[in-house]
Structure formats: structure tokens, C-alpha cells
Scaffold this motif. Sequence first.
Motif, PDB file in Angstrom:
ATOM      1  N   LEU A 294       0.832  -1.212   0.000  1.00  0.00           N
ATOM      2  CA  LEU A 294       0.000   0.000   0.000  1.00  0.00           C
ATOM      3  C   LEU A 294       0.866   1.262   0.000  1.00  0.00           C
ATOM      4  O   LEU A 294       0.536   2.258  -0.648  1.00  0.00           O
ATOM      5  CB  LEU A 294      -0.939   0.002   1.210  1.00  0.00           C
ATOM      6  CG  LEU A 294      -2.131  -0.966   1.103  1.00  0.00           C
ATOM      7  CD1 LEU A 294      -2.853  -1.086   2.444  1.00  0.00           C
ATOM      8  CD2 LEU A 294      -3.115  -0.526   0.020  1.00  0.00           C
ATOM      9  N   ALA A 295       2.007   1.205   0.705  1.00  0.00           N
ATOM     10  CA  ALA A 295       2.906   2.369   0.721  1.00  0.00           C
ATOM     11  C   ALA A 295       3.389   2.663  -0.702  1.00  0.00           C
ATOM     12  O   ALA A 295       3.432   3.824  -1.130  1.00  0.00           O
ATOM     13  CB  ALA A 295       4.085   2.110   1.656  1.00  0.00           C
ATOM     14  N   GLY A 296       3.734   1.617  -1.444  1.00  0.00           N
ATOM     15  CA  GLY A 296       4.183   1.781  -2.831  1.00  0.00           C
ATOM     16  C   GLY A 296       3.064   2.351  -3.698  1.00  0.00           C
ATOM     17  O   GLY A 296       3.286   3.230  -4.542  1.00  0.00           O
ATOM     18  N   ARG A 297       1.848   1.860  -3.475  1.00  0.00           N
ATOM     19  CA  ARG A 297       0.697   2.360  -4.248  1.00  0.00           C
ATOM     20  C   ARG A 297       0.455   3.835  -3.945  1.00  0.00           C
ATOM     21  O   ARG A 297       0.132   4.621  -4.827  1.00  0.00           O
ATOM     22  CB  ARG A 297      -0.564   1.577  -3.873  1.00  0.00           C
ATOM     23  CG  ARG A 297      -0.571   0.153  -4.327  1.00  0.00           C
ATOM     24  CD  ARG A 297      -1.902  -0.451  -3.945  1.00  0.00           C
ATOM     25  NE  ARG A 297      -1.967  -1.875  -4.238  1.00  0.00           N
ATOM     26  CZ  ARG A 297      -3.043  -2.611  -4.039  1.00  0.00           C
ATOM     27  NH1 ARG A 297      -4.141  -2.063  -3.552  1.00  0.00           N
ATOM     28  NH2 ARG A 297      -3.046  -3.888  -4.336  1.00  0.00           N
ATOM     29  N   ARG A 298       0.580   4.181  -2.658  1.00  0.00           N
ATOM     30  CA  ARG A 298       0.378   5.585  -2.260  1.00  0.00           C
ATOM     31  C   ARG A 298       1.347   6.480  -3.029  1.00  0.00           C
ATOM     32  O   ARG A 298       0.974   7.493  -3.616  1.00  0.00           O
ATOM     33  CB  ARG A 298       0.578   5.694  -0.743  1.00  0.00           C
ATOM     34  CG  ARG A 298       0.229   7.026  -0.105  1.00  0.00           C
ATOM     35  CD  ARG A 298       1.384   8.005   0.025  1.00  0.00           C
ATOM     36  NE  ARG A 298       2.663   7.463   0.414  1.00  0.00           N
ATOM     37  CZ  ARG A 298       3.280   7.716   1.568  1.00  0.00           C
ATOM     38  NH1 ARG A 298       2.704   8.487   2.456  1.00  0.00           N
ATOM     39  NH2 ARG A 298       4.486   7.214   1.805  1.00  0.00           N
ATOM     40  N   ASP A 299       2.632   6.075  -3.057  1.00  0.00           N
ATOM     41  CA  ASP A 299       3.642   6.893  -3.740  1.00  0.00           C
ATOM     42  C   ASP A 299       3.339   7.003  -5.231  1.00  0.00           C
ATOM     43  O   ASP A 299       3.445   8.081  -5.813  1.00  0.00           O
ATOM     44  CB  ASP A 299       5.037   6.287  -3.544  1.00  0.00           C
ATOM     45  CG  ASP A 299       5.488   6.432  -2.094  1.00  0.00           C
ATOM     46  OD1 ASP A 299       4.930   7.286  -1.379  1.00  0.00           O
ATOM     47  OD2 ASP A 299       6.399   5.668  -1.678  1.00  0.00           O
ATOM     48  N   PHE A 300       2.947   5.891  -5.830  1.00  0.00           N
ATOM     49  CA  PHE A 300       2.641   5.893  -7.267  1.00  0.00           C
ATOM     50  C   PHE A 300       1.504   6.866  -7.567  1.00  0.00           C
ATOM     51  O   PHE A 300       1.581   7.703  -8.464  1.00  0.00           O
ATOM     52  CB  PHE A 300       2.254   4.469  -7.715  1.00  0.00           C
ATOM     53  CG  PHE A 300       1.807   4.408  -9.153  1.00  0.00           C
ATOM     54  CD1 PHE A 300       2.741   4.254 -10.173  1.00  0.00           C
ATOM     55  CD2 PHE A 300       0.453   4.534  -9.478  1.00  0.00           C
ATOM     56  CE1 PHE A 300       2.324   4.232 -11.503  1.00  0.00           C
ATOM     57  CE2 PHE A 300       0.032   4.505 -10.811  1.00  0.00           C
ATOM     58  CZ  PHE A 300       0.973   4.348 -11.825  1.00  0.00           C
ATOM     59  N   LEU A 301       0.447   6.755  -6.783  1.00  0.00           N
ATOM     60  CA  LEU A 301      -0.742   7.585  -7.047  1.00  0.00           C
ATOM     61  C   LEU A 301      -0.445   9.056  -6.775  1.00  0.00           C
ATOM     62  O   LEU A 301      -0.826   9.938  -7.558  1.00  0.00           O
ATOM     63  CB  LEU A 301      -1.903   7.086  -6.168  1.00  0.00           C
ATOM     64  CG  LEU A 301      -3.236   7.804  -6.349  1.00  0.00           C
ATOM     65  CD1 LEU A 301      -3.752   7.686  -7.790  1.00  0.00           C
ATOM     66  CD2 LEU A 301      -4.292   7.239  -5.381  1.00  0.00           C
ATOM     67  N   TYR A 302       0.244   9.302  -5.675  1.00  0.00           N
ATOM     68  CA  TYR A 302       0.578  10.684  -5.301  1.00  0.00           C
ATOM     69  C   TYR A 302       1.382  11.349  -6.421  1.00  0.00           C
ATOM     70  O   TYR A 302       1.043  12.440  -6.890  1.00  0.00           O
ATOM     71  CB  TYR A 302       1.374  10.644  -3.991  1.00  0.00           C
ATOM     72  CG  TYR A 302       1.863  11.975  -3.494  1.00  0.00           C
ATOM     73  CD1 TYR A 302       0.981  12.887  -2.910  1.00  0.00           C
ATOM     74  CD2 TYR A 302       3.208  12.319  -3.589  1.00  0.00           C
ATOM     75  CE1 TYR A 302       1.441  14.108  -2.439  1.00  0.00           C
ATOM     76  CE2 TYR A 302       3.671  13.533  -3.115  1.00  0.00           C
ATOM     77  CZ  TYR A 302       2.786  14.413  -2.540  1.00  0.00           C
ATOM     78  OH  TYR A 302       3.238  15.626  -2.074  1.00  0.00           O
ATOM     79  N   ASP A 303       2.431  10.683  -6.876  1.00  0.00           N
ATOM     80  CA  ASP A 303       3.276  11.252  -7.931  1.00  0.00           C
ATOM     81  C   ASP A 303       2.470  11.506  -9.199  1.00  0.00           C
ATOM     82  O   ASP A 303       2.615  12.539  -9.845  1.00  0.00           O
ATOM     83  CB  ASP A 303       4.443  10.302  -8.260  1.00  0.00           C
ATOM     84  CG  ASP A 303       5.432  10.213  -7.101  1.00  0.00           C
ATOM     85  OD1 ASP A 303       5.347  11.068  -6.187  1.00  0.00           O
ATOM     86  OD2 ASP A 303       6.264   9.280  -7.096  1.00  0.00           O
ATOM     87  N   ASN A 304       1.615  10.549  -9.552  1.00  0.00           N
ATOM     88  CA  ASN A 304       0.873  10.680 -10.811  1.00  0.00           C
ATOM     89  C   ASN A 304      -0.197  11.755 -10.759  1.00  0.00           C
ATOM     90  O   ASN A 304      -0.405  12.473 -11.732  1.00  0.00           O
ATOM     91  CB  ASN A 304       0.284   9.336 -11.216  1.00  0.00           C
ATOM     92  CG  ASN A 304       1.298   8.513 -11.968  1.00  0.00           C
ATOM     93  OD1 ASN A 304       1.493   8.695 -13.168  1.00  0.00           O
ATOM     94  ND2 ASN A 304       2.005   7.656 -11.248  1.00  0.00           N
ATOM     95  N   LEU A 305      -0.876  11.870  -9.625  1.00  0.00           N
ATOM     96  CA  LEU A 305      -1.909  12.913  -9.524  1.00  0.00           C
ATOM     97  C   LEU A 305      -1.261  14.299  -9.587  1.00  0.00           C
ATOM     98  O   LEU A 305      -1.777  15.211 -10.237  1.00  0.00           O
ATOM     99  CB  LEU A 305      -2.725  12.746  -8.241  1.00  0.00           C
ATOM    100  CG  LEU A 305      -3.664  11.531  -8.215  1.00  0.00           C
ATOM    101  CD1 LEU A 305      -4.344  11.403  -6.848  1.00  0.00           C
ATOM    102  CD2 LEU A 305      -4.719  11.600  -9.316  1.00  0.00           C
ATOM    103  N   LEU A 306      -0.121  14.440  -8.932  1.00  0.00           N
ATOM    104  CA  LEU A 306       0.590  15.734  -8.997  1.00  0.00           C
ATOM    105  C   LEU A 306       1.012  16.026 -10.439  1.00  0.00           C
ATOM    106  O   LEU A 306       0.840  17.139 -10.945  1.00  0.00           O
ATOM    107  CB  LEU A 306       1.825  15.725  -8.090  1.00  0.00           C
ATOM    108  CG  LEU A 306       1.584  15.770  -6.579  1.00  0.00           C
ATOM    109  CD1 LEU A 306       2.917  15.798  -5.837  1.00  0.00           C
ATOM    110  CD2 LEU A 306       0.742  16.986  -6.173  1.00  0.00           C
ATOM    111  N   ARG A 307       1.548  15.014 -11.088  1.00  0.00           N
ATOM    112  CA  ARG A 307       2.001  15.170 -12.483  1.00  0.00           C
ATOM    113  C   ARG A 307       0.857  15.613 -13.391  1.00  0.00           C
ATOM    114  O   ARG A 307       1.027  16.442 -14.273  1.00  0.00           O
ATOM    115  CB  ARG A 307       2.580  13.819 -12.966  1.00  0.00           C
ATOM    116  CG  ARG A 307       3.086  13.807 -14.392  1.00  0.00           C
ATOM    117  CD  ARG A 307       3.639  12.432 -14.777  1.00  0.00           C
ATOM    118  NE  ARG A 307       2.679  11.336 -14.670  1.00  0.00           N
ATOM    119  CZ  ARG A 307       1.684  11.098 -15.520  1.00  0.00           C
ATOM    120  NH1 ARG A 307       1.492  11.886 -16.557  1.00  0.00           N
ATOM    121  NH2 ARG A 307       0.863  10.077 -15.343  1.00  0.00           N
TER     122      ARG A 307
END
Length: 388
Positions: A294-307
Motif C-alpha cells: 500500500l505504501a508503494g501504491r500511495r507513492d505511485f498515485l501521489y506522484d501521478n496525480l501531482l504530475r
Amino acid sequence: MRERLARRTSEISSFYVMELLRRSKELEAQGRNVIHMEIGEPDFPTPFTIVEAGIRHLSTGAVKYTPAAGLPELREQIAAFYRQRYQITVDAQRIFVTPGASGAFLLALGVSLNPKEELLMADPCYPCNSNFVTLLGGTTRTIAVDANSHYQLTATQIQENWSSQTKGALIASPSNPTGTLISPDELKRCVNTVDDLGGCFYSDEIYHGLVYGTDATTALAYSNNVFVINSFSKYFGMTGWRIGWLIVPDEFIEAAEKLAQNIYIATSTQSQYAALAAFNEDTLAELERRRMELAGRRDFLYDNLLRLGFEIPVKPEGAFYIYANCKKFTNDSYQFALDLLETKALAVTPGIDFGSHDARHMLRFAYTTSVDNMNIAMQRLGHFINKG
Ligand SMILES: Cc1ncc(COP(=O)(O)O)c(C=O)c1O
């Protein structure tokens, strides 16, 4: 003519996301591949160790009522969990096994809230909690919170909004929908403030365990005079088993026992036996693997939404949600969510389901689906925003 429908039903809000769920079912029936990022439960099954313990008990056929407060050995195990995880001693007598956190909060309110009394809660927050207050004839005063306080109530806000009607305050950390945590110092100030005002403090700790890069503090670290609501639903992966727990201050033990006997007799017996396996080493190791995922998913989603241009002023450190500001794209996040589902088969939850403060600019994304699915979801979202 006598009214048949109770008036209170009109005061209970229903979820806007239900309309999205209804529509996504229709789209799926038409063969569309809907990606679900609106759902508040991860895609992991219940850990097998827990399932096995449940089956083992069921096969004995001894599925009778347990004591209203729960199996004594489960209450002891929960107390042991507090010793190990938080270095806190809780008397098992104060622990009530309940039908989920939902049952826990209902029990807590049942023993502490009188009609017309008011509870302070953050806006945005998990809406069922305030609906429970309404059901019991109380009222909720929601207080707008923003990124400055990590979307959590502060002790100053509690103090400023306290009135002669106020019974207490509820804090949920990590929060649904924001995934953000209250700092230990602020939590301590909130607990002390409510204590000084002679009120009740309710701490919804259902997302404890699902925290990344930091630790969640329990309100019990600062006082025994608090209600702690927790559950096997989220961290332990047992949403459908309907089992959680409530910790009450000493003076409420007798009343909670009486009320539990009356409103649900006991929590599901097989779920309680299954939950006995929730704290064993193998289960906790599996839950740790899931937390890392879940931590990895959080980072993936966070980076992509910002992008993609969403604003997320504070990086969420818990639960499995990101509450993102979409004002760059719309002034109506509900319509945005409906259109996104219709045209790109991606389901997310509009802010309006969690309150009114800036809600039309907010969307909740749940990372309860795999990175592969989220990768496709982000492509769809990118095309949607760019009208592709
Ligand atoms: C903040 C919060 N509290 C309580 C609940 C209720 O959980 P349950 O009754 O499944 O334990 C939820 C469920 O999503 C939640 O998000």
C-alpha cells in the motif's frame, strides 16, 4: 394521517457515490472494464490464517452467542496487542468486541450522548459517524479543516466551537477521506482540552496499522478517559466479517455491557474465533507485506496525480486514500466524477460525500487496486483531463 416513515430518515444523508456505483454496474454489464478507485476496502482477501481459524471454528458447529462484550480470550488478545504495539496497558474489561467500528461508535454514542447534545467533527470526515449522532437525536457541528492542520481538528478549534450543548469531539486519524494524521502533540492537546471542558473524546482509530513512514498515536497514550473505536475491517482485512472493538472509560463499562446485550446481543461468533488468529506472527507478517504494498501504491498515485495537475498540499501518510484538489479542471467534482466514469470507466468519490467545505473541488482516490490497474487509470484520467 399518521406518518409512516420516521422523520429522522430524512436527516440521514445518502452517498452520492452510490449513483456512481449504480452506473458502474450498468457499464460493467455492458462489458466496460471499470477501474474502481472509489472503494474503501483493499483488493486483498482476508489473510488465510484468519479464514482458516474461522472455518475451524465453524466446523465444530458450536456457533452460539458469546458474552455481549465478546470472547474473553479475544478481549485479552486485544489488550496484549496494545501492550506490544503501543506499550500501553488497557484492562480487558474496558474492551468491547463489536460489529465493526460502526457498531463500536454506535455503542460509544449510545452510552454517552443524550438527545440534543452536540458533537464536534472535522469537515471533511467519514459521513456515517455524523449520521449515527443524528440517529440518536444528537447534532453534529462540523468544523472546516484544511491542509494547514493536516485536515484534522485542532485543540483551538475545539475550544472555540465548544458551547453549552457540546458533549464532545471526534477525531479520526488517519482520516477518511484525507489519509492524513493528527500530530501526537495536537492529539494530546485535543484530549486534554476535551477533558478540561468535561466532555467525551472519541478517537476513531480504524486506519491504525495502515500508516507509512510514521506512526499513529492512540488517544489512550494521553488519557484513560477516552472512547477508542477500532476495527478488524481495514488493517486486518476483515471488512465483511463485521467485527471491531470499542474501548470505554471505566465509568462506562456497565452501561456498555447492558446496551451491547440489548442492541446486538453479541458480535458474530465465527468472526470472533477467526479474529483470534489476527494477532499471530504469520498474520502480522502478511499484514506487514500488505502495508508495504500500500505504501508503494500511495507513492505511485501521489506522484501521478501531482504530475497530472491535481493539488495535494499535504502528502497523506495513512489509510488508503488521497484527497486531491481538482479545481484546475472543474468547479463541480461530482459532475467531474460522473463524466469520468461515463467516458473513461474510472470510478472515484466526489468530495461532497464527506462534507461541504470546498467539497466541489475535491475528489477522493482510493488506492485499493493494484499499481497495474492504477497505471491504466492514470492514463484514462490524463486523457479525460486533456479531453482525449
Ligand atoms: C473512518 C471510518 N470509521 C469507521 C468506519 C466503519 O468501518 P467498519 O464498521 O467496517 O469497521 C469506516 C469505514 O470505511 C471509516 O472509514
